[in-house]
Structure formats: structure tokens, C-alpha cells
Design a protein around this motif. Structure first.
Motif, PDB file in Angstrom:
ATOM      1  N   VAL A 171      37.003  43.875  38.695  1.00 13.46           N
ATOM      2  CA  VAL A 171      36.462  42.729  37.970  1.00 13.46           C
ATOM      3  C   VAL A 171      36.718  42.920  36.476  1.00 13.46           C
ATOM      4  N   LYS A 172      37.307  41.900  35.857  1.00 14.26           N
ATOM      5  CA  LYS A 172      37.644  41.931  34.436  1.00 14.26           C
ATOM      6  C   LYS A 172      36.907  40.789  33.742  1.00 14.26           C
ATOM      7  N   LEU A 173      36.076  41.113  32.751  1.00 14.81           N
ATOM      8  CA  LEU A 173      35.289  40.118  32.038  1.00 14.81           C
ATOM      9  C   LEU A 173      35.720  40.065  30.580  1.00 14.81           C
ATOM     10  N   CYS A 174      36.067  38.849  30.152  1.00 16.99           N
ATOM     11  CA  CYS A 174      36.503  38.622  28.778  1.00 16.99           C
ATOM     12  C   CYS A 174      35.655  37.511  28.177  1.00 16.99           C
ATOM     13  N   SER A 175      35.816  37.236  26.925  1.00 13.97           N
ATOM     14  CA  SER A 175      35.080  36.155  26.282  1.00 13.97           C
ATOM     15  C   SER A 175      35.603  34.813  26.805  1.00 13.97           C
ATOM     16  N   GLY A 176      34.782  34.105  27.587  1.00 10.30           N
ATOM     17  CA  GLY A 176      35.157  32.784  28.081  1.00 10.30           C
ATOM     18  C   GLY A 176      35.824  32.745  29.430  1.00 10.30           C
ATOM     19  N   PHE A 177      36.137  33.893  30.018  1.00  9.16           N
ATOM     20  CA  PHE A 177      36.747  33.872  31.351  1.00  9.16           C
ATOM     21  C   PHE A 177      36.566  35.219  32.044  1.00  9.16           C
ATOM     22  N   ILE A 178      36.725  35.178  33.373  1.00 11.89           N
ATOM     23  CA  ILE A 178      36.728  36.407  34.152  1.00 11.89           C
ATOM     24  C   ILE A 178      37.939  36.394  35.074  1.00 11.89           C
ATOM     25  N   GLN A 179      38.380  37.569  35.478  1.00 15.54           N
ATOM     26  CA  GLN A 179      39.462  37.698  36.455  1.00 15.54           C
ATOM     27  C   GLN A 179      39.026  38.679  37.534  1.00 15.54           C
ATOM     28  N   ILE A 180      39.405  38.355  38.763  1.00 13.79           N
ATOM     29  CA  ILE A 180      39.131  39.226  39.904  1.00 13.79           C
ATOM     30  C   ILE A 180      40.467  39.641  40.508  1.00 13.79           C
ATOM     31  N   TYR A 181      40.661  40.934  40.663  1.00 18.37           N
ATOM     32  CA  TYR A 181      41.873  41.465  41.299  1.00 18.37           C
ATOM     33  C   TYR A 181      41.513  41.917  42.712  1.00 18.37           C
ATOM     34  N   ALA A 182      42.366  41.553  43.668  1.00 17.10           N
ATOM     35  CA  ALA A 182      42.136  41.924  45.066  1.00 17.10           C
ATOM     36  C   ALA A 182      43.451  42.344  45.705  1.00 17.10           C
ATOM     37  N   VAL A 183      43.408  43.393  46.520  1.00 15.10           N
ATOM     38  CA  VAL A 183      44.609  43.867  47.219  1.00 15.10           C
ATOM     39  C   VAL A 183      45.098  42.784  48.169  1.00 15.10           C
ATOM     40  N   LYS A 184      46.391  42.507  48.126  1.00 15.64           N
ATOM     41  CA  LYS A 184      46.971  41.449  48.962  1.00 15.64           C
ATOM     42  C   LYS A 184      46.786  41.763  50.445  1.00 15.64           C
ATOM     43  N   GLU A 185      46.675  40.702  51.227  1.00 17.04           N
ATOM     44  CA  GLU A 185      46.376  40.864  52.648  1.00 17.04           C
ATOM     45  C   GLU A 185      47.453  41.653  53.381  1.00 17.04           C
ATOM     46  N   ARG A 186      48.694  41.589  52.916  1.00 14.63           N
ATOM     47  CA  ARG A 186      49.765  42.337  53.593  1.00 14.63           C
ATOM     48  C   ARG A 186      49.528  43.846  53.535  1.00 14.63           C
ATOM     49  N   TYR A 187      48.722  44.301  52.556  1.00 18.65           N
ATOM     50  CA  TYR A 187      48.399  45.722  52.421  1.00 18.65           C
ATOM     51  C   TYR A 187      46.997  46.054  52.917  1.00 18.65           C
ATOM     52  N   TYR A 188      46.234  45.020  53.289  1.00 19.53           N
ATOM     53  CA  TYR A 188      44.830  45.235  53.665  1.00 19.53           C
ATOM     54  C   TYR A 188      44.442  44.118  54.620  1.00 19.53           C
ATOM     55  N   ASN A 189      44.128  44.472  55.875  1.00 16.06           N
ATOM     56  CA  ASN A 189      43.975  43.461  56.912  1.00 16.06           C
ATOM     57  C   ASN A 189      42.599  42.809  56.976  1.00 16.06           C
ATOM     58  N   LYS A 190      41.742  43.069  55.973  1.00 11.85           N
ATOM     59  CA  LYS A 190      40.448  42.401  55.942  1.00 11.85           C
ATOM     60  C   LYS A 190      40.548  41.179  55.039  1.00 11.85           C
ATOM     61  N   PRO A 191      40.360  39.966  55.568  1.00  7.59           N
ATOM     62  CA  PRO A 191      40.497  38.777  54.717  1.00  7.59           C
ATOM     63  C   PRO A 191      39.391  38.684  53.689  1.00  7.59           C
ATOM     64  N   ARG A 192      39.713  38.076  52.555  1.00  7.20           N
ATOM     65  CA  ARG A 192      38.747  37.730  51.540  1.00  7.20           C
ATOM     66  C   ARG A 192      38.599  36.214  51.520  1.00  7.20           C
ATOM     67  N   SER A 193      37.446  35.722  51.135  1.00 14.24           N
ATOM     68  CA  SER A 193      37.196  34.279  51.133  1.00 14.24           C
ATOM     69  C   SER A 193      36.253  33.935  50.000  1.00 14.24           C
ATOM     70  N   GLY A 194      36.173  32.646  49.657  1.00  9.67           N
ATOM     71  CA  GLY A 194      35.342  32.199  48.552  1.00  9.67           C
ATOM     72  C   GLY A 194      36.083  31.177  47.728  1.00  9.67           C
ATOM     73  N   MET A 195      35.586  30.881  46.547  1.00  7.23           N
ATOM     74  CA  MET A 195      36.212  29.875  45.701  1.00  7.23           C
ATOM     75  C   MET A 195      37.564  30.325  45.168  1.00  7.23           C
ATOM     76  N   CYS A 196      37.847  31.637  45.257  1.00  5.51           N
ATOM     77  CA  CYS A 196      39.159  32.158  44.840  1.00  5.51           C
ATOM     78  C   CYS A 196      40.169  32.178  45.979  1.00  5.51           C
ATOM     79  N   GLY A 197      39.748  31.823  47.188  1.00  9.51           N
ATOM     80  CA  GLY A 197      40.671  31.841  48.319  1.00  9.51           C
ATOM     81  C   GLY A 197      40.925  33.241  48.844  1.00  9.51           C
ATOM     82  N   ASN A 198      42.030  33.387  49.580  1.00 10.78           N
ATOM     83  CA  ASN A 198      42.394  34.658  50.196  1.00 10.78           C
ATOM     84  C   ASN A 198      43.738  35.134  49.640  1.00 10.78           C
ATOM     85  N   PRO A 199      43.846  36.362  49.145  1.00 15.22           N
ATOM     86  CA  PRO A 199      45.106  36.848  48.571  1.00 15.22           C
ATOM     87  C   PRO A 199      46.133  37.191  49.643  1.00 15.22           C
TER      88      PRO A 199
END
Length: 235
Positions: A171-199
Motif C-alpha cells: 500500500v502506497k499513500l501519497c498526498s491526494g491519492f493511494i496506490q495498491i500493488y498486488a501480485v498478478k494472478e498468473r503468479y498467484y492463484n488466489k483471486p483478488r476482488s473489490g473496486m480495484c478489480g482482479n490483477p
């Protein structure tokens, strides 16, 4: 043993490769965790900036001017998650506010406030370490105060928090925005979900899904505001 790194009784040897699959490369050197590479290309990034403007892991762009706390991303059945509080600001739009991050192994929420103070189990702390150094986070009050398996540091005028858990969020927090980094699904078979979608490198439109997997229509050309049911489902 004197050059190993320890967090609350768990030890990693010097130059450990245990963190290879994390979104920021780091290791243990002379008893300290330090960054040893940049952001990994094995990860996708989701950006949420004031208004809020959201760019999903797969590059979909949309807006949502809600006033609530929303799930930006979660792993599986919320084994690990990142939530963000949207608050009204300016002329009817919303701004990013408090962030809530629960790493997989902690089962405890890290709260990152708008002034970049970090709170765990009631214990508030300032991150004073700059990259390549990394600061072990603490939590709990009084005799309960202890180290937690999460690291923080400043880089490029932004606060970064990463779990020591393999393939967990950065998790990266800056003034006025945030960024979330997630390992791509091709390298990790557990899906992620939410307003950011699935990588998962799929079509960006496939990110707009409800918790039950129902795919919603993407915002029309010329308009970016998402369907309310999507945002409401991720509160």
C-alpha cells in the motif's frame, strides 16, 4: 545469528530470499530489513485519487463520488484486504481519507490516517524511516505493545506499507491519492476482488463485478461514473 532479522520472535537469516514474491523487493542485512530492488513487474497497480478517480489493476477508469468506506481490494474471503474511507470535499465530490489494511498473517487492521500516522491496536506511531531502510510497525498499548509483521518506509514523498507475507499487498499513500500493488494472478492463484478489480491481465471491463461475481456494464463512453450498485456492494 547476530545479523538475522527478527519480528516478535520470528527470525529471517541475512540475505534471505523469503521476500522474492513481494511487490517491493527487500531482504535482511546486518539485522535490518532493507529494500534491494524496485517495484516488481510481477505486480499490477490500482490507483485511487481525489474526486475519486479510480484506475483498476487492469486499467479500467471510472469515478465514484460516494461518502463511505469501500473495499478497494481483498484476497479470497478477506484473508487480506485494503479499505479506504471516502469523505465529501470541495463541491460535492469525495476525497480519499483513512486507509485500513489487514495483512494476511496479522488478523489485525493497520489504520493509516490522513496525516500519515499509523495506528495498530490503539498504538499510534509515525514512520520516520526512508528507503532503503524499513521500519517494523508496532501495535498494542502498555504491556501489549509489540512488533507486527509489517514494514513501512518513505519513498518519493509517499508512505509505503508492506506485509512480510509472501504475495501480499503493498500500500502506497501519497498526498491526494493511494496506490495498491498486488501480485498478478498468473503468479498467484488466489483471486483478488473489490473496486480495484482482479490483477489477472483480463479485459479492463471485466473488473466491474459484484461480490457474487456478477459482471456489470462498464461506464458508457463519455461518462465515467460507475453504477451505484457496484460501489454499494463493496462497502
Amino acid at each position: 545469528a547476530g545479523t538475522s532479522c527478527t519480528i516478535n520472535g520470528q527470525t529471517w537469516p541475512q540475505y534471505t530470499e523469503d521476500f522474492f514474491w513481494n511487490c517491493m523487493g527487500f531482504t535482511c542485512i546486518n539485522g535490518k530489513f532493507v529494500i534491494n530492488s524496485g517495484n516488481k513487474n510481477i505486480c499490477s497497480v490500482c490507483r485511487v485519487s481525489n474526486d475519486p478517480h479510480i484506475t483498476t489493476f487492469n486499467g479500467n477508469n471510472y469515478d465514484w463520488h460516494g461518502d463511505c468506506t469501500y473495499c478497494l481490494s481483498q484476497e479470497g474471503n478477506a484473508d487480506s484486504f485494503v479499505y479506504d474511507k471516502f469523505t465529501k470535499c470541495y463541491d460535492g465530490v469525495s476525497c480519499v481519507d483513512t486507509v485500513y489494511f489487514q495483512p494476511r498473517s496479522m488478523k489485525t487492521v493497520i489504520t493509516i490516517e490522513l496525516d500519515f500516522k499509523v495506528v495498530i491496536q490503539g498504538y499510534s506511531q509515525s514512520v520516520i524511516t526512508y528507503a532503503p531502510g524499513m521500519q517494523v510497525l508496532r501495535g498494542g498499548l502498555g504491556s501489549w505493545n509489540r512488533e507486527y509483521p509489517a514494514l513501512a518506509y518513505w519513498l518519493d514523498q509517499c508512505l509505503h506499507i508492506i506485509s512480510v507475507d509472501e504475495k501480499d499487498f503493498l500500500v502506497k499513500l501519497c498526498s491526494g491519492f493511494i496506490q495498491i500493488y498486488a501480485v498478478k494472478e498468473r503468479y498467484y492463484n488466489k483471486p483478488r476482488s473489490g473496486m480495484c478489480g482482479n490483477p489477472d491481465d483480463s479485459s479492463p471491463e471485466e473488473d466491474i463485478r459484484l461480490r457474487n461475481g456478477t459482471l456489470l456494464e462498464n461506464p458508457k463512453s463519455g461518462g465515467r461514473v460507475i453504477e451505484p450498485i457496484f460501489a454499494f456492494d463493496w462497502t
